[in-house]
Design an enzyme around this catalytic site. Structure first.
Site, PDB file in Angstrom:
ATOM      1  N   ALA A  16       0.805  -1.225   0.000  1.00 18.91           N
ATOM      2  CA  ALA A  16       0.000   0.000   0.000  1.00 18.91           C
ATOM      3  C   ALA A  16       0.836   1.271   0.000  1.00 18.91           C
ATOM      4  CB  ALA A  16      -0.945  -0.002   1.198  1.00 18.91           C
ATOM      5  N   ASN A  94      -1.212  -5.904  -4.807  1.00 18.13           N
ATOM      6  CA  ASN A  94      -0.426  -4.897  -5.501  1.00 18.13           C
ATOM      7  C   ASN A  94       1.077  -5.050  -5.261  1.00 18.13           C
ATOM      8  OD1 ASN A  94       0.109  -2.142  -6.733  1.00 18.13           O
ATOM      9  ND2 ASN A  94       0.659  -1.707  -4.603  1.00 18.13           N
ATOM     10  N   TYR A 160      10.210 -10.509 -14.535  1.00 20.32           N
ATOM     11  CA  TYR A 160       8.955  -9.812 -14.229  1.00 20.32           C
ATOM     12  C   TYR A 160       7.802 -10.379 -15.060  1.00 20.32           C
ATOM     13  CZ  TYR A 160       6.029  -5.621 -13.317  1.00 20.32           C
ATOM     14  OH  TYR A 160       5.044  -4.740 -12.948  1.00 20.32           O
ATOM     15  N   ALA A 162       7.651 -13.303 -16.585  1.00 20.97           N
ATOM     16  CA  ALA A 162       7.370 -14.692 -16.213  1.00 20.97           C
ATOM     17  C   ALA A 162       6.483 -14.752 -14.974  1.00 20.97           C
ATOM     18  CB  ALA A 162       8.681 -15.446 -15.974  1.00 20.97           C
ATOM     19  N   LYS A 164       4.433 -12.363 -13.777  1.00 20.89           N
ATOM     20  CA  LYS A 164       3.116 -11.798 -14.028  1.00 20.89           C
ATOM     21  C   LYS A 164       2.276 -12.681 -14.948  1.00 20.89           C
ATOM     22  CE  LYS A 164       3.253  -7.989 -11.559  1.00 20.89           C
ATOM     23  NZ  LYS A 164       2.355  -7.801 -10.394  1.00 20.89           N
TER      24      LYS A 164
END
Length: 255
Positions: A16, A94, A160, A162, A164
């Site tokens: 956050a 996130n 990154y 791979a 995602k």
């Protein structure tokens, strides 16, 4: 005007305190949600966000955890339950581990592991911790932050991308597994987004990148947060399994 009203909802945002996460937190609170502010090490930014949420008249809880650990996420779940007396209606995944990008031949295997842990396993752990309560409730929202890189596959993006793309597969399966319980599972895929860091550095304009974007500009952190809040709302009650690029058309999923 069609309002988005999240009054009575509790939202968890992991990572956050990050550049995008902080705006998601504020926007969810502005829409009426109480917000759980997760952080791993940026306590100061999390405290600042807590004050901003409370100034809007919403309840806020700070939770520290390593999102690559099931035990840590379970501890976080217990803290949330103890504070609110219930578990979140909305979970926004996130957080992601940061690392230095390079070629496949030079990238450390540990970087691939970190991306798998933070992109795939984080979502497995969050699902195991929070989806059972949503199933019992008969409603819920799981929203994951993906990236336009998943469709670009440019040099240097391998670890990154791979991670995602693995996350994308997990979310599509989850959407089919929990849809019958009234739970939607969707992804938001930002482009190269303008955030507070760019504003502070004066680096908002990136001509080479912008030239490839149909809308000829970079998006903003607020535009990413707006999409997250839409997916969290009743306006998106029949949207699930979606991968939504928020990148000005820089990438376009096929059909």
């Amino acid at each position: 005007m069609i309002p988005i009203d999240l009054t009575g909802k509790i939202a968890l945002v992991t990572g956050a305190g990050g550049q995008l996460g902080r705006v998601m937190v504020r926007t969810l609170a502005e829409a009426g949600a109480d917000v759980i502010i997760h952080y791993r090490s940026s306590r100061g930014k999390a405290e600042e966000l807590k004050q901003q949420v409370e100034a809007l008249g919403r309840r806020a809880l700070l939770v520290q955890a390593d999102i690559t650990s099931q035990a840590e996420i379970d501890r976080m779940r217990n803290e949330i339950s103890g504070f609110y007396g219930e578990l979140p209606h909305i979970v926004v995944a996130n957080a992601v581990v940061q690392y230095e990008w390079t070629s496949v031949l030079e990238q450390s295997p540990e970087d691939y592991i970190s991306q798998f842990e933070s992109c795939v396993l984080q979502n497995v752990y969050l699902s195991k911790a929070f989806l059972p309560a949503m199933i019992e409730r008969g409603a819920g929202r799981l929203i994951g932050i993906n990236t336009e890189c998943s469709m670009q596959n440019f040099p240097g993006q391998s670890a990154y991308t791979a991670g995602k793309r693995g996350m994308d597969g997990l979310y599509r399966v989850l959407a089919k597994e929990v849809g019958e319980h009234g739970i939607t599972v969707n992804q938001v895929a930002p482009g190269w987004t303008i955030s507070d860091r760019d504003r502070e550095e004066g680096s908002e304009l990136q001509a080479q990148y912008e030239s490839s974007v149909p809308l000829k500009r970079r998006g903003t952190d607020q535009e990413i947060a707006n999409t997250v809040v839409f997916l969290a709302s009743d306006l998106a009650s029949f949207t699930t399994g979606a991968f939504i690029p928020v990148c000005g058309g820089n990438v376009m999923p096929g059909i």
